[in-house]
Motif scaffolding. Structure first.
Motif, PDB file in Angstrom:
ATOM      1  N   TYR A 106      -8.925  11.085  -1.158  1.00 20.19           N
ATOM      2  CA  TYR A 106      -8.763   9.757  -0.555  1.00 20.19           C
ATOM      3  C   TYR A 106      -8.335   9.924   0.908  1.00 20.19           C
ATOM      4  CZ  TYR A 106      -3.860  10.813  -1.539  1.00 20.19           C
ATOM      5  OH  TYR A 106      -2.634  11.427  -1.592  1.00 20.19           O
ATOM      6  N   PRO A 107      -8.488   8.908   1.719  1.00 16.79           N
ATOM      7  CA  PRO A 107      -8.080   9.036   3.130  1.00 16.79           C
ATOM      8  C   PRO A 107      -6.559   8.931   3.280  1.00 16.79           C
ATOM      9  CG  PRO A 107      -8.900   6.831   2.709  1.00 16.79           C
ATOM     10  CD  PRO A 107      -9.131   7.600   1.443  1.00 16.79           C
ATOM     11  N   HIS A 108      -6.038   9.710   4.197  1.00 16.61           N
ATOM     12  CA  HIS A 108      -4.635   9.556   4.590  1.00 16.61           C
ATOM     13  C   HIS A 108      -4.589   8.486   5.680  1.00 16.61           C
ATOM     14  CE1 HIS A 108      -3.299  13.802   3.079  1.00 16.61           C
ATOM     15  NE2 HIS A 108      -3.352  12.899   2.115  1.00 16.61           N
ATOM     16  N   VAL A 109      -4.004   7.352   5.354  1.00 18.82           N
ATOM     17  CA  VAL A 109      -4.002   6.204   6.257  1.00 18.82           C
ATOM     18  C   VAL A 109      -2.578   5.906   6.721  1.00 18.82           C
ATOM     19  CG1 VAL A 109      -4.557   3.754   6.491  1.00 18.82           C
ATOM     20  CG2 VAL A 109      -6.019   5.234   5.093  1.00 18.82           C
ATOM     21  N   ARG A 110      -2.468   5.618   7.990  1.00 18.35           N
ATOM     22  CA  ARG A 110      -1.198   5.154   8.567  1.00 18.35           C
ATOM     23  C   ARG A 110      -1.435   3.792   9.213  1.00 18.35           C
ATOM     24  NH1 ARG A 110       3.106   8.726   9.102  1.00 18.35           N
ATOM     25  NH2 ARG A 110       2.611  10.901   8.572  1.00 18.35           N
ATOM     26  N   LEU A 111      -0.626   2.824   8.833  1.00 15.18           N
ATOM     27  CA  LEU A 111      -0.716   1.477   9.399  1.00 15.18           C
ATOM     28  C   LEU A 111       0.359   1.322  10.470  1.00 15.18           C
ATOM     29  CD1 LEU A 111      -1.270  -0.638   6.144  1.00 15.18           C
ATOM     30  CD2 LEU A 111      -2.966   0.101   7.816  1.00 15.18           C
ATOM     31  N   GLY A 112      -0.100   1.308  11.712  1.00 17.15           N
ATOM     32  CA  GLY A 112       0.844   1.175  12.842  1.00 17.15           C
ATOM     33  C   GLY A 112       1.313   2.539  13.323  1.00 17.15           C
ATOM     34  N   ASP A 137       4.208   3.355  14.225  1.00 16.38           N
ATOM     35  CA  ASP A 137       5.560   3.699  13.773  1.00 16.38           C
ATOM     36  C   ASP A 137       5.647   3.867  12.250  1.00 16.38           C
ATOM     37  OD1 ASP A 137       6.425   3.543  16.414  1.00 16.38           O
ATOM     38  OD2 ASP A 137       6.857   1.390  16.245  1.00 16.38           O
ATOM     39  N   ALA A 138       4.508   3.979  11.571  1.00 16.10           N
ATOM     40  CA  ALA A 138       4.523   4.123  10.100  1.00 16.10           C
ATOM     41  C   ALA A 138       5.273   5.392   9.716  1.00 16.10           C
ATOM     42  CB  ALA A 138       3.110   4.173   9.579  1.00 16.10           C
ATOM     43  N   ARG A 139       6.157   5.285   8.756  1.00 19.60           N
ATOM     44  CA  ARG A 139       6.995   6.414   8.358  1.00 19.60           C
ATOM     45  C   ARG A 139       6.249   7.401   7.464  1.00 19.60           C
ATOM     46  NH1 ARG A 139      11.799   2.359   6.675  1.00 19.60           N
ATOM     47  NH2 ARG A 139      10.065   1.735   5.347  1.00 19.60           N
ATOM     48  N   THR A 140       5.206   6.934   6.785  1.00 19.07           N
ATOM     49  CA  THR A 140       4.458   7.801   5.869  1.00 19.07           C
ATOM     50  C   THR A 140       3.038   7.269   5.714  1.00 19.07           C
ATOM     51  OG1 THR A 140       4.458   8.795   3.655  1.00 19.07           O
ATOM     52  CG2 THR A 140       5.162   6.505   3.833  1.00 19.07           C
ATOM     53  N   THR A 141       2.198   8.048   5.071  1.00 18.11           N
ATOM     54  CA  THR A 141       0.837   7.576   4.794  1.00 18.11           C
ATOM     55  C   THR A 141       0.843   6.608   3.606  1.00 18.11           C
ATOM     56  OG1 THR A 141       0.412   9.473   3.364  1.00 18.11           O
ATOM     57  CG2 THR A 141      -0.206   9.700   5.683  1.00 18.11           C
ATOM     58  N   VAL A 142      -0.218   5.822   3.503  1.00 23.06           N
ATOM     59  CA  VAL A 142      -0.320   4.814   2.443  1.00 23.06           C
ATOM     60  C   VAL A 142      -0.475   5.511   1.089  1.00 23.06           C
ATOM     61  CG1 VAL A 142      -1.662   2.868   1.585  1.00 23.06           C
ATOM     62  CG2 VAL A 142      -1.377   3.195   4.062  1.00 23.06           C
ATOM     63  N   PRO A 143       0.334   5.127   0.089  1.00 19.16           N
ATOM     64  CA  PRO A 143       0.216   5.726  -1.252  1.00 19.16           C
ATOM     65  C   PRO A 143      -1.151   5.413  -1.878  1.00 19.16           C
ATOM     66  CG  PRO A 143       2.302   4.558  -1.018  1.00 19.16           C
ATOM     67  CD  PRO A 143       1.459   4.170   0.162  1.00 19.16           C
ATOM     68  N   VAL A 144      -1.606   6.322  -2.735  1.00 11.76           N
ATOM     69  CA  VAL A 144      -2.906   6.151  -3.370  1.00 11.76           C
ATOM     70  C   VAL A 144      -2.754   5.541  -4.759  1.00 11.76           C
ATOM     71  CG1 VAL A 144      -2.974   8.449  -4.455  1.00 11.76           C
ATOM     72  CG2 VAL A 144      -5.120   7.292  -3.863  1.00 11.76           C
ATOM     73  N   ILE A 145      -3.764   4.795  -5.181  1.00 10.82           N
ATOM     74  CA  ILE A 145      -3.836   4.279  -6.551  1.00 10.82           C
ATOM     75  C   ILE A 145      -4.495   5.365  -7.399  1.00 10.82           C
ATOM     76  CG2 ILE A 145      -4.725   2.455  -8.061  1.00 10.82           C
ATOM     77  CD1 ILE A 145      -4.889   0.639  -5.588  1.00 10.82           C
ATOM     78  N   GLU A 146      -3.736   6.064  -8.207  1.00  4.44           N
ATOM     79  CA  GLU A 146      -4.260   7.201  -8.968  1.00  4.44           C
ATOM     80  C   GLU A 146      -5.371   6.788  -9.933  1.00  4.44           C
ATOM     81  OE1 GLU A 146      -3.756  10.244  -8.483  1.00  4.44           O
ATOM     82  OE2 GLU A 146      -2.005  10.244  -7.172  1.00  4.44           O
ATOM     83  N   TYR A 203      -9.204   5.964  -3.876  1.00  7.81           N
ATOM     84  CA  TYR A 203     -10.021   7.157  -3.650  1.00  7.81           C
ATOM     85  C   TYR A 203     -11.367   6.746  -3.058  1.00  7.81           C
ATOM     86  CZ  TYR A 203      -6.991  10.455  -6.147  1.00  7.81           C
ATOM     87  OH  TYR A 203      -5.956  11.265  -6.526  1.00  7.81           O
ATOM     88  N   TRP A 204     -12.048   7.709  -2.469  1.00  9.08           N
ATOM     89  CA  TRP A 204     -13.393   7.477  -1.946  1.00  9.08           C
ATOM     90  C   TRP A 204     -14.377   7.206  -3.083  1.00  9.08           C
ATOM     91  CZ3 TRP A 204     -13.656   6.383   2.934  1.00  9.08           C
ATOM     92  CH2 TRP A 204     -12.889   7.053   3.888  1.00  9.08           C
ATOM     93  N   THR A 205     -15.351   6.359  -2.809  1.00 10.43           N
ATOM     94  CA  THR A 205     -16.415   6.083  -3.756  1.00 10.43           C
ATOM     95  C   THR A 205     -17.626   5.572  -2.991  1.00 10.43           C
ATOM     96  OG1 THR A 205     -17.078   4.777  -5.690  1.00 10.43           O
ATOM     97  CG2 THR A 205     -15.574   3.741  -4.146  1.00 10.43           C
ATOM     98  N   THR A 206     -18.792   5.621  -3.593  1.00 11.40           N
ATOM     99  CA  THR A 206     -19.984   5.041  -2.976  1.00 11.40           C
ATOM    100  C   THR A 206     -20.223   3.614  -3.459  1.00 11.40           C
ATOM    101  OG1 THR A 206     -21.383   6.002  -4.691  1.00 11.40           O
ATOM    102  CG2 THR A 206     -21.115   7.279  -2.654  1.00 11.40           C
ATOM    103  N   ALA A 207     -19.347   3.086  -4.306  1.00 10.46           N
ATOM    104  CA  ALA A 207     -19.469   1.716  -4.822  1.00 10.46           C
ATOM    105  C   ALA A 207     -18.314   0.882  -4.271  1.00 10.46           C
ATOM    106  CB  ALA A 207     -19.467   1.711  -6.345  1.00 10.46           C
ATOM    107  N   SER A 208     -18.608   0.024  -3.312  1.00 15.44           N
ATOM    108  CA  SER A 208     -17.545  -0.758  -2.674  1.00 15.44           C
ATOM    109  C   SER A 208     -16.839  -1.671  -3.674  1.00 15.44           C
ATOM    110  CB  SER A 208     -18.129  -1.583  -1.526  1.00 15.44           C
ATOM    111  OG  SER A 208     -19.152  -2.454  -1.990  1.00 15.44           O
ATOM    112  N   GLY A 209     -17.612  -2.285  -4.574  1.00 16.18           N
ATOM    113  CA  GLY A 209     -17.007  -3.170  -5.564  1.00 16.18           C
ATOM    114  C   GLY A 209     -16.038  -2.446  -6.475  1.00 16.18           C
ATOM    115  N   PHE A 210     -16.373  -1.191  -6.802  1.00 19.42           N
ATOM    116  CA  PHE A 210     -15.493  -0.392  -7.652  1.00 19.42           C
ATOM    117  C   PHE A 210     -14.139  -0.214  -6.988  1.00 19.42           C
ATOM    118  CE2 PHE A 210     -13.824   3.822  -8.815  1.00 19.42           C
ATOM    119  CZ  PHE A 210     -13.726   3.689 -10.188  1.00 19.42           C
ATOM    120  N   ALA A 211     -14.149   0.082  -5.690  1.00 19.71           N
ATOM    121  CA  ALA A 211     -12.893   0.272  -4.967  1.00 19.71           C
ATOM    122  C   ALA A 211     -12.115  -1.029  -4.840  1.00 19.71           C
ATOM    123  CB  ALA A 211     -13.192   0.854  -3.583  1.00 19.71           C
TER     124      ALA A 211
END
Length: 244
Positions: A139-145, A147-156, A229-237
């Protein structure tokens, strides 16, 4: 009047004319001389034997015919079950595919739905702008802003096939859904989205961080932010974030 004699004579003449091959005939229906019971018995036995042989042969032929027309019943076998992989996740053969980097991808982020008043649900899209296939890991490591203290948690739960990368051919796309705020505490303003791709090995990165174009000027994020996580189905995500 000799009616009885005449009748008897007439009967005898009738018998003689039917048995013209016999030289002597007994009256009152008696067996004529020269009749060979042994010949008749032999003929009957021979006929019975021939009939039995024919019946046996016919039975054998019938059984052989049935056997020939009824081939052996094949043993039912269960078909081999293919590897269950979600859309865009090949079952194998990805070792030779290089990891995607910022040099071979175009990146965007849009609100979902497009007419939403706020920008809580985003769909991140990456497109392979290179000439070869590339692989997106986990999955991508994303930071919002900034000053973000950590990357966005993933939905396992959004990864039904752990360890298998998403391979995208030139011109094809892959997606990750981003929940900016989940109604938690510590809301803050974010004016940037930074995305870093993961490498093949856990904890590794592929290429430099990518600045994702903002869908709005300011995002209002909080501690409930999540990514899929990454997927080729946008609706799935999107299914994993739209109900949050």
């Amino acid at each position: 009047m000799n009616t009885g004699k005449t009748t008897g004579k007439t009967a005898k003449i009738g018998w003689n004319s039917w048995n013209t091959g016999n030289t002597a005939v007994r009256e009152n229906g008696a067996r004529p001389t020269g009749w060979r019971p042994g010949v008749l018995g032999a003929a009957v036995v021979a006929a019975l034997l021939a009939s039995t042989a024919c019946a046996s042969g016919a039975s054998g032929a019938t059984q052989a015919s049935v056997g020939a027309e009824s081939p052996a019943r094949p043993v039912a076998t269960s078909p081999t079950r293919p590897d269950a992989t979600p859309s865009g996740r090949p079952g194998g053969g990805t070792a030779a595919v290089p990891a995607c980097t910022q040099e071979s991808l175009g990146v965007s982020a849009v609100r979902e739905p497009a007419d939403a008043e706020d920008a809580r649900h985003l769909l991140i899209t990456v497109q392979n702008s290179g000439d070869e296939k590339c692989a997106l890991y986990r999955y991508p490591h994303v930071r919002l802003g900034a000053d973000a203290r950590t990357t966005v948690p993933v939905i396992e739960e959004s990864d039904p096939d752990p360890g298998v990368p998403v391979v995208i051919a030139p011109g094809r796309e892959a997606y990750a859904a981003l929940l900016v705020s989940g109604g938690a505490r510590d809301e803050y303003e974010a004016r940037s989205i930074t995305l870093t791709l993961q490498g093949r090995a856990d904890g590794s990165h592929a290429g430099a961080p990518i600045d994702v174009p903002m869908p709005v000027d300011t995002l209002y994020a909080d501690d409930g932010q999540l990514v899929t996580y990454w997927t080729t189905a946008s609706g799935f995500a999107l299914d994993f974030i739209m109900s949050k």
